[in-house]
Design a protein around this motif. Sequence first.
Motif, PDB file in Angstrom:
ATOM      1  N   ASN A 205     106.829  -0.564 140.263  1.00  0.00           N
ATOM      2  CA  ASN A 205     107.288  -1.528 139.256  1.00  0.00           C
ATOM      3  C   ASN A 205     106.803  -2.959 139.509  1.00  0.00           C
ATOM      4  O   ASN A 205     106.747  -3.760 138.571  1.00  0.00           O
ATOM      5  N   ASN A 206     106.471  -3.280 140.767  1.00  0.00           N
ATOM      6  CA  ASN A 206     106.219  -4.683 141.091  1.00  0.00           C
ATOM      7  C   ASN A 206     104.848  -4.967 141.694  1.00  0.00           C
ATOM      8  O   ASN A 206     104.496  -6.142 141.850  1.00  0.00           O
ATOM      9  N   SER A 207     104.113  -3.935 142.066  1.00  0.00           N
ATOM     10  CA  SER A 207     102.815  -4.184 142.682  1.00  0.00           C
ATOM     11  C   SER A 207     101.865  -4.847 141.680  1.00  0.00           C
ATOM     12  O   SER A 207     101.863  -4.512 140.490  1.00  0.00           O
ATOM     13  N   ARG A 208     101.047  -5.779 142.176  1.00  0.00           N
ATOM     14  CA  ARG A 208     100.114  -6.501 141.308  1.00  0.00           C
ATOM     15  C   ARG A 208      98.786  -5.773 141.140  1.00  0.00           C
ATOM     16  O   ARG A 208      97.931  -6.211 140.358  1.00  0.00           O
ATOM     17  N   THR A 209      98.602  -4.694 141.869  1.00  0.00           N
ATOM     18  CA  THR A 209      97.330  -3.962 141.777  1.00  0.00           C
ATOM     19  C   THR A 209      97.590  -2.530 141.310  1.00  0.00           C
ATOM     20  O   THR A 209      98.674  -1.971 141.513  1.00  0.00           O
ATOM     21  N   ARG A 213     100.505   0.250 142.535  1.00  0.00           N
ATOM     22  CA  ARG A 213     101.384   0.965 141.607  1.00  0.00           C
ATOM     23  C   ARG A 213     101.180   2.469 141.700  1.00  0.00           C
ATOM     24  O   ARG A 213     102.130   3.251 141.647  1.00  0.00           O
TER      25      ARG A 213
END
Length: 323
Positions: A205-209, A213
């Motif tokens: 839900n929060n990973s930027r890559t 995710r």
Amino acid sequence: MSGLLALLDDVAGIAKVAAASVDDVAAAAGKAGAKTAGVIIDDAAVTPKYVQGFAPARELPIIWRIARGSIFNKLVLLLPVAMLLANFAPWMITPLLMLGGSYLCFEGAEKIFHVLFPHGDKHIEQDMSIQDPGHLEEKKVKGAIKTDFILSAEIMTIALSAIEAPNVWMQAATLAVVGLGVTIAVYGSVALIVKMDDVGLFLANNSRTGIGRGLGRGLVRFMPVLLKILSIVGTAAMLWVGGSILVHGLEELGFGWLGHHIHDIAYAVGHSVPAGWTAVVEWIAKATMDGVLGLAWGMVLIPLTTKIILPLWSTVSGKPAAH
């Protein structure tokens, strides 16, 4: 000055002895702890079920409560009893080991029996009927600590049988180190296992890559598989350890023919493959035969326990039979 130097020399000598003692305790604890590997695997495989169904915020507190109960079981209840047995009634260690081995065989065989012949579990149904989360947590923790006591007794007895210490204090220290080490290993692993899906959900839900995710989603999907693998490995470990304890116990009691046959067969199987694989194949063959023996004995114990021992215990104690 000479007196001070003599005192310092004595202190240095004491420090060397203490350091050697610590090394001896660590070495003995490592050797004894290795003997308990099968029970440890099962303990780690069984424990996660006690936090299933609770809010994520309650998972680690529940594991910590069970871990504290496990330390109390090992160091306060079982360690003194183990030391009394070792020093005043060593002849009881082998029968107690075999009793614990029989319990492991029974538990492992019952799990397989449930897979082959699925049926409802009244205790699980009772848990599901409890609406108060606090009451359910208390019930689960007490049940986990009770189960831990049985597994801890087996771990401590196996470790005690493997300890070669020059005196009672070294023996007690080694056993205490094994108890603490096993508890940290088991419940530390359980904490990682039960929180892994939360870590995966956070990453998803929060990973930027995209990789992060994807890793998170993979962790979430893999956790049920991991728990299933742990359950299978734990069951196999119970049967292997239980069967090997029974074989070794029979040898200690003077009935070594079964152990000799198993050794001879494993030796023949091991030496039927290329030399580089001999030791591995021989070990696998022996472990498999120990496990089959454990399964067979466990299947015998299922009707004996459920139809005779538990009802008899219920009658004597005045409490409903529970397993």
